[in-house]
Design a protein around this motif. Structure first.
Motif, short mmCIF file in Angstrom:
data_model
loop_
_atom_site.label_atom_id
_atom_site.label_comp_id
_atom_site.label_asym_id
_atom_site.label_seq_id
_atom_site.Cartn_x
_atom_site.Cartn_y
_atom_site.Cartn_z
N ASP A 36 0.85 -1.19 0.00
CA ASP A 36 0.00 0.00 0.00
C ASP A 36 0.89 1.24 0.00
OD1 ASP A 36 -3.03 0.83 0.85
OD2 ASP A 36 -1.56 2.19 1.75
N GLU A 37 0.43 2.32 -0.58
CA GLU A 37 1.24 3.54 -0.63
C GLU A 37 1.52 4.12 0.75
OE1 GLU A 37 -0.83 7.52 -1.67
OE2 GLU A 37 -1.88 6.00 -2.85
N HIS A 38 0.74 3.70 1.76
CA HIS A 38 0.92 4.20 3.13
C HIS A 38 1.62 3.17 4.03
CE1 HIS A 38 -1.50 7.63 2.10
NE2 HIS A 38 -2.44 6.83 1.65
N ILE A 39 2.41 2.29 3.43
CA ILE A 39 3.09 1.23 4.19
C ILE A 39 3.84 1.81 5.40
CG2 ILE A 39 5.05 1.33 2.56
CD1 ILE A 39 4.05 -1.75 4.59
N GLN A 40 3.69 1.11 6.52
CA GLN A 40 4.46 1.41 7.73
C GLN A 40 5.38 0.21 7.93
OE1 GLN A 40 4.04 4.32 9.66
NE2 GLN A 40 2.88 4.84 7.82
N PHE A 41 6.68 0.46 7.87
CA PHE A 41 7.66 -0.62 8.00
C PHE A 41 8.57 -0.34 9.18
CE2 PHE A 41 11.94 -2.22 7.45
CZ PHE A 41 11.71 -3.56 7.22
N ARG A 47 12.77 2.55 10.94
CA ARG A 47 11.33 2.67 10.76
C ARG A 47 11.09 3.67 9.63
NH1 ARG A 47 7.45 4.07 15.76
NH2 ARG A 47 8.66 2.32 16.49
N VAL A 48 10.22 3.31 8.68
CA VAL A 48 9.89 4.22 7.59
C VAL A 48 8.39 4.20 7.35
CG1 VAL A 48 12.14 4.05 6.42
CG2 VAL A 48 10.27 2.54 5.72
N SER A 49 7.89 5.30 6.78
CA SER A 49 6.48 5.44 6.43
C SER A 49 6.36 5.83 4.98
CB SER A 49 5.83 6.53 7.29
OG SER A 49 5.88 6.18 8.65
N GLY A 50 5.47 5.18 4.27
CA GLY A 50 5.18 5.52 2.89
C GLY A 50 5.96 4.66 1.91
N LEU A 51 5.35 4.46 0.74
CA LEU A 51 5.93 3.58 -0.27
C LEU A 51 7.25 4.11 -0.82
CD1 LEU A 51 5.43 0.90 -1.67
CD2 LEU A 51 4.18 2.14 -3.45
N ASP A 52 7.36 5.42 -1.01
CA ASP A 52 8.62 5.98 -1.53
C ASP A 52 9.78 5.72 -0.57
OD1 ASP A 52 7.37 6.86 -3.83
OD2 ASP A 52 7.11 8.91 -3.10
N LEU A 114 -0.07 -3.16 4.27
CA LEU A 114 -0.12 -1.82 4.86
C LEU A 114 0.89 -1.66 6.00
CD1 LEU A 114 -1.61 0.93 5.06
CD2 LEU A 114 -3.19 -0.17 6.64
N TYR A 115 1.27 -2.77 6.61
CA TYR A 115 2.14 -2.75 7.79
C TYR A 115 3.06 -3.95 7.71
CZ TYR A 115 3.36 -3.58 12.72
OH TYR A 115 4.03 -3.83 13.90
N GLN A 116 4.34 -3.73 8.00
CA GLN A 116 5.29 -4.83 8.09
C GLN A 116 6.25 -4.56 9.22
OE1 GLN A 116 7.19 -6.13 4.48
NE2 GLN A 116 8.86 -7.12 5.59
N ARG A 117 6.36 -5.52 10.11
CA ARG A 117 7.32 -5.45 11.21
C ARG A 117 8.19 -6.68 11.14
NH1 ARG A 117 7.42 -3.38 16.89
NH2 ARG A 117 9.61 -3.71 17.37
N ASP A 118 9.48 -6.46 10.91
CA ASP A 118 10.44 -7.56 10.85
C ASP A 118 11.14 -7.70 12.19
OD1 ASP A 118 9.77 -7.92 8.21
OD2 ASP A 118 11.66 -7.20 7.39
#
Length: 145
Positions: A36-41, A47-52, A114-118
């Protein structure tokens, strides 16, 4: 395995991740198309927010690797949640190769991640790169627990 299981988001993510690590930059667009363009990783290091921002994080990671391979070992998928365990081999441009075992927790909205936590043990990965240190690291952990 039924065709619907083979095309599940978890299976597509697993294949795209393994392809990304093997083919690198050319495989990035297909990998990012699952997000999703609003990915939270988030992982233990960043930690980053957004697809870009997520795309740039992946580009930097791919460029820093002399050798890179990942195997998704297990995948559990229910409703809009995925869990995957994996083993990654990472050799930076300078320095020894590390082996990291980890897990990813992903949340899905409208068919995209939309969310990924490694989660992974960075200290254990570093210890795996130094002969003899891995055994010492495990011994210390055994005594502490």
């Amino acid at each position: 395995m039924s065709p619907s299981q083979d095309t599940s988001l978890g299976k597509r993510w697993s294949r795209a991740l393994e392809t990304l690590f093997r083919e690198r930059e050319p495989a990035l667009p297909a990998f990012l198309s699952l997000y999703d363009e609003h990915i939270q990783f988030q992982d233990p290091l960043q930690r980053v927010s957004g697809l870009d921002a997520f795309a740039e994080l992946n580009r930097r990671f791919l460029v820093r690797a002399r050798r890179l391979a990942i195997t998704v070992e297990d995948m559990a998928e229910q409703d809009n949640v995925l869990f995957a365990s994996w083993r990654m081999h990472f050799a930076p441009r300078l320095g020894p190769e590390m082996t990291l075992e980890g897990a990813s927790h992903l949340r899905v909205r409208e068919g995209r991640i939309l969310y990924q936590r490694d989660h992974f043990d960075i200290a254990g990965g570093v210890a795996s790169a130094v002969p003899g240190l891995s055994s010492l690291y495990r011994a210390v952990l055994t005594r502490v627990s």
